[in-house]
Scaffold this motif. Structure first.
Motif, PDB file in Angstrom:
ATOM      1  N   GLU A  84      56.673  39.086  63.203  1.00  8.52           N
ATOM      2  CA  GLU A  84      56.334  39.616  61.887  1.00  8.52           C
ATOM      3  C   GLU A  84      56.942  38.604  60.930  1.00  8.52           C
ATOM      4  N   SER A  85      56.122  38.072  60.015  1.00  9.59           N
ATOM      5  CA  SER A  85      56.559  36.871  59.292  1.00  9.59           C
ATOM      6  C   SER A  85      56.723  37.019  57.778  1.00  9.59           C
ATOM      7  N   HIS A  86      56.403  38.197  57.231  1.00 12.75           N
ATOM      8  CA  HIS A  86      56.382  38.254  55.762  1.00 12.75           C
ATOM      9  C   HIS A  86      57.572  39.030  55.191  1.00 12.75           C
ATOM     10  N   SER A 124      62.101  29.107  64.800  1.00 15.75           N
ATOM     11  CA  SER A 124      62.900  29.911  63.876  1.00 15.75           C
ATOM     12  C   SER A 124      62.594  29.461  62.439  1.00 15.75           C
ATOM     13  N   THR A 125      63.478  29.724  61.525  1.00 19.71           N
ATOM     14  CA  THR A 125      63.179  29.476  60.110  1.00 19.71           C
ATOM     15  C   THR A 125      64.425  29.014  59.354  1.00 19.71           C
ATOM     16  N   ASP A 126      64.201  28.322  58.246  1.00 22.73           N
ATOM     17  CA  ASP A 126      65.350  27.923  57.410  1.00 22.73           C
ATOM     18  C   ASP A 126      65.974  29.137  56.708  1.00 22.73           C
ATOM     19  N   GLU A 127      65.251  30.269  56.717  1.00 20.21           N
ATOM     20  CA  GLU A 127      65.805  31.458  56.038  1.00 20.21           C
ATOM     21  C   GLU A 127      67.048  31.994  56.741  1.00 20.21           C
ATOM     22  N   VAL A 128      67.326  31.515  57.951  1.00 22.90           N
ATOM     23  CA  VAL A 128      68.559  31.946  58.643  1.00 22.90           C
ATOM     24  C   VAL A 128      69.796  31.527  57.853  1.00 22.90           C
ATOM     25  N   PRO A 149      65.650  41.676  55.728  1.00 27.33           N
ATOM     26  CA  PRO A 149      65.452  42.166  57.104  1.00 27.33           C
ATOM     27  C   PRO A 149      64.663  41.158  57.942  1.00 27.33           C
ATOM     28  N   TYR A 150      63.676  40.485  57.328  1.00 25.28           N
ATOM     29  CA  TYR A 150      62.935  39.453  58.080  1.00 25.28           C
ATOM     30  C   TYR A 150      63.888  38.358  58.558  1.00 25.28           C
ATOM     31  N   SER A 151      64.655  37.776  57.636  1.00 25.70           N
ATOM     32  CA  SER A 151      65.465  36.620  58.043  1.00 25.70           C
ATOM     33  C   SER A 151      66.602  37.042  58.970  1.00 25.70           C
ATOM     34  N   SER A 178      61.007  24.820  57.167  1.00 20.11           N
ATOM     35  CA  SER A 178      60.877  25.345  55.812  1.00 20.11           C
ATOM     36  C   SER A 178      59.479  25.952  55.622  1.00 20.11           C
ATOM     37  N   ASN A 179      59.147  26.313  54.384  1.00 15.57           N
ATOM     38  CA  ASN A 179      57.871  26.999  54.093  1.00 15.57           C
ATOM     39  C   ASN A 179      56.678  26.138  54.452  1.00 15.57           C
ATOM     40  N   ASN A 180      55.839  26.652  55.332  1.00 16.63           N
ATOM     41  CA  ASN A 180      54.618  25.950  55.699  1.00 16.63           C
ATOM     42  C   ASN A 180      53.490  26.293  54.715  1.00 16.63           C
ATOM     43  N   LYS A 189      50.983  35.239  51.475  1.00 18.24           N
ATOM     44  CA  LYS A 189      52.001  34.236  51.189  1.00 18.24           C
ATOM     45  C   LYS A 189      51.653  33.539  49.871  1.00 18.24           C
ATOM     46  N   LEU A 190      52.689  32.940  49.246  1.00 19.40           N
ATOM     47  CA  LEU A 190      52.532  32.461  47.869  1.00 19.40           C
ATOM     48  C   LEU A 190      51.246  31.652  47.611  1.00 19.40           C
ATOM     49  N   ILE A 191      51.060  30.546  48.344  1.00 21.88           N
ATOM     50  CA  ILE A 191      49.967  29.635  47.969  1.00 21.88           C
ATOM     51  C   ILE A 191      48.585  30.282  48.139  1.00 21.88           C
ATOM     52  N   LEU A 204      48.254  36.545  38.530  1.00 23.97           N
ATOM     53  CA  LEU A 204      49.029  35.842  39.556  1.00 23.97           C
ATOM     54  C   LEU A 204      50.474  36.318  39.469  1.00 23.97           C
ATOM     55  N   PRO A 205      50.934  37.172  40.408  1.00 23.96           N
ATOM     56  CA  PRO A 205      52.254  37.805  40.287  1.00 23.96           C
ATOM     57  C   PRO A 205      53.397  36.854  40.658  1.00 23.96           C
ATOM     58  N   VAL A 206      54.098  36.370  39.639  1.00 23.01           N
ATOM     59  CA  VAL A 206      55.244  35.479  39.871  1.00 23.01           C
ATOM     60  C   VAL A 206      56.515  36.328  39.840  1.00 23.01           C
ATOM     61  N   VAL A 213      63.081  28.069  44.401  1.00 23.56           N
ATOM     62  CA  VAL A 213      62.615  26.785  44.946  1.00 23.56           C
ATOM     63  C   VAL A 213      62.452  26.892  46.460  1.00 23.56           C
ATOM     64  N   ARG A 214      61.342  26.355  46.973  1.00 19.08           N
ATOM     65  CA  ARG A 214      61.103  26.254  48.412  1.00 19.08           C
ATOM     66  C   ARG A 214      60.814  24.786  48.732  1.00 19.08           C
ATOM     67  N   ASP A 215      61.024  24.438  50.016  1.00 21.49           N
ATOM     68  CA  ASP A 215      60.852  23.051  50.462  1.00 21.49           C
ATOM     69  C   ASP A 215      59.592  23.042  51.341  1.00 21.49           C
ATOM     70  N   ASP A 272      61.382  41.131  40.275  1.00 26.00           N
ATOM     71  CA  ASP A 272      61.793  40.190  41.309  1.00 26.00           C
ATOM     72  C   ASP A 272      61.831  40.861  42.681  1.00 26.00           C
ATOM     73  N   ARG A 273      61.684  40.043  43.724  1.00 26.24           N
ATOM     74  CA  ARG A 273      61.855  40.512  45.112  1.00 26.24           C
ATOM     75  C   ARG A 273      63.324  40.904  45.296  1.00 26.24           C
ATOM     76  N   PRO A 274      63.614  42.087  45.854  1.00 31.09           N
ATOM     77  CA  PRO A 274      65.033  42.437  46.076  1.00 31.09           C
ATOM     78  C   PRO A 274      65.697  41.410  47.008  1.00 31.09           C
ATOM     79  N   GLY A 275      66.886  40.964  46.632  1.00 33.27           N
ATOM     80  CA  GLY A 275      67.625  40.015  47.477  1.00 33.27           C
ATOM     81  C   GLY A 275      66.973  38.642  47.570  1.00 33.27           C
ATOM     82  N   HIS A 276      66.155  38.300  46.587  1.00 36.36           N
ATOM     83  CA  HIS A 276      65.352  37.066  46.603  1.00 36.36           C
ATOM     84  C   HIS A 276      66.226  35.804  46.708  1.00 36.36           C
ATOM     85  N   ASP A 277      66.047  35.030  47.787  1.00 38.41           N
ATOM     86  CA  ASP A 277      66.798  33.770  47.924  1.00 38.41           C
ATOM     87  C   ASP A 277      66.352  32.786  46.841  1.00 38.41           C
TER      88      ASP A 277
END
Ligand code: NAD
Ligand code: TDX
Length: 336
Positions: A84-86, A124-128, A149-151, A178-180, A189-191, A204-206, A213-215, A272-277
């Protein structure tokens, strides 16, 4: 070589299965996917009739099934992408994230151990690593501080995989990317979400101030790194994979609007997303030095091509955004 790809009908997985068929034509790719809302066999339509792509619908947590298919197909290596990725979905409903990402991964590791799999690549993911301040970048030894919870579920799976190496000597390699972005990414997903909304003249919900920032990493560059990690990575090691393209969300959204010829007035700042990195950035020194990997795509060129692909393939995203996804989408946006 017979490789088991889990989650091969999702965004990265379907790009990877096609990449492997092109780059390693003598290999057989067995694709185990549950076909959740995010999995779509249509992503692999061009492989129809290919005897070296075997699709099996099933759950990574079904140990009997996994052991059976590993034995029937004499699986040498596993590339584990099913998840589950989102992040937003994990905030609405964390349970399935623990079930699939943590418990499912453990079952897959156990089956791999029982069946003598020679290499297990854990995607895995950079969100770790949690969130960065305005400077610095994640290295493989950065502290693990997942926020959502995802990360947290991905961090758990990543650590269980490493524990199977340390304790049971299963040959495990972990990649944290990082973000693909690229073709066939689900429009939650964003894009792709922004492209699809812009094409429909919808807001467009920002989230927040749009300054997160994402890489960004092109999915084809990621697939190349995954194959290198599978073939050349050292057992028990972690490799960070990043595209070297740090961008603010708001700048991406504006670039997309420019590419599809729609006005900035479509931008809508939402809660904002709760706990948004705040920021992710990858130090890719290790993957470059050890595996000789560098990304081939520049972000601007990759984004333009990706946006064009969505513009040219409305039938694909119209189908995937119907049904279950629509229901989720409406729940999400009623809460804002
Ligand atoms: P995705 O959501 O597009 O695809 C996930 C796939 O896994 C789907 O095909 C789905 O049907 C399948 N799946 C889900 N639960 C399953 C289960 N229990 N058993 C079998 N199959 C199941 O995800 P993605 O964006 O392609 O990500 C792939 C992997 O890469 C994930 O592990 C994710 O955590 C990781 N990752 C993704 C990104 C990114 O930017 N997309 C970045 C870093 C890491
Ligand atoms: O509608 C939106 N508005 C918005 O501002 C969405 C969907 C996202 N955002 C923001 C949140 C993030 O700062 O854009 C950024 C990217 O969001 P997502 O596309 O949801 O990705 P992210 O949360 O960064 O996680 C992604 O990268 C790491 C993948 O979904 C994960 O699977 C991966 O591990």
């Amino acid at each position: 070589m017979n490789v088991l790809v889990t989650g091969g009908c999702g965004f990265i997985g379907s790009n990877l299965v096609k990449y492997l068929r092109r780059e390693r034509p003598a290999w057989t790719v067995v694709n185990l996917d549950k076909l959740t809302y995010a999995g779509n066999l249509e992503n692999l339509a061009e492989l129809e009739g290919d005897p070296r792509h075997v699709f099996i619908r099933g759950d990574i947590g079904n140990r009997e099934l996994v052991e059976h298919l590993m034995s029937v197909h004499a699986i040498d290596a596993v590339m584990h992408l099913a998840a589950e990725s989102h992040v937003d979905r994990s905030i609405l409903g964390p349970e399935v994230f623990v079930t699939t990402n943590v418990l499912g991964t453990q079952q897959l590791l156990e089956a791999s151990r029982a069946r003598g799999v020679k290499r297990f690549l854990m995607v895995s993911t950079d969100e770790v690593y949690g969130s960065l301040g305005p400077t610095g970048a994640f290295t493989e030894s950065s502290p693990l501080q997942p926020s959502s919870p995802y990360s947290a579920s991905k961090t758990s799976a990543d650590l269980v995989a490493l524990a199977y190496h340390h304790t049971f000597k299963l040959d495990v390699v972990v990649t944290r990317c990082s973000n693909n972005y690229g073709r066939y990414q689900f429009p939650e997903k964003l894009i792709p979400l922004m492209v699809v909304n812009a094409l429909h003249d919808k807001p467009l919900p920002v989230y927040g101030d749009g300054g997160n920032v994402r890489d960004w990493l092109h999915v084809e560059d990621h697939c190349q790194a995954l194959l290198l990690a599978l073939e050349k990575g050292r057992a028990g090691e972690v490799y960070n994979i990043g595209g070297g393209a740090e961008r603010r969300n708001l700048d991406i959204v504006k670039a997309i609007l420019g590419l599809v010829g729609k006005p900035d007035s479509l931008i809508q700042y939402v809660k904002d997303r709760p706990g948004h990195d705040r920021r992710y950035a990858i130090d890719p020194s290790k993957v470059r030095a050890e595996l000789g990997w560098t990304p081939a795509h520049t972000f601007e060129q990759g984004l333009a091509e990706t946006v064009r692909w969505y513009v040219d393939h409305p039938a694909w995203w119209e189908r995937v955004t119907s049904g279950a996804y629509r229901q989720y989408f409406e729940t999400q946006y009623r809460t804002r």
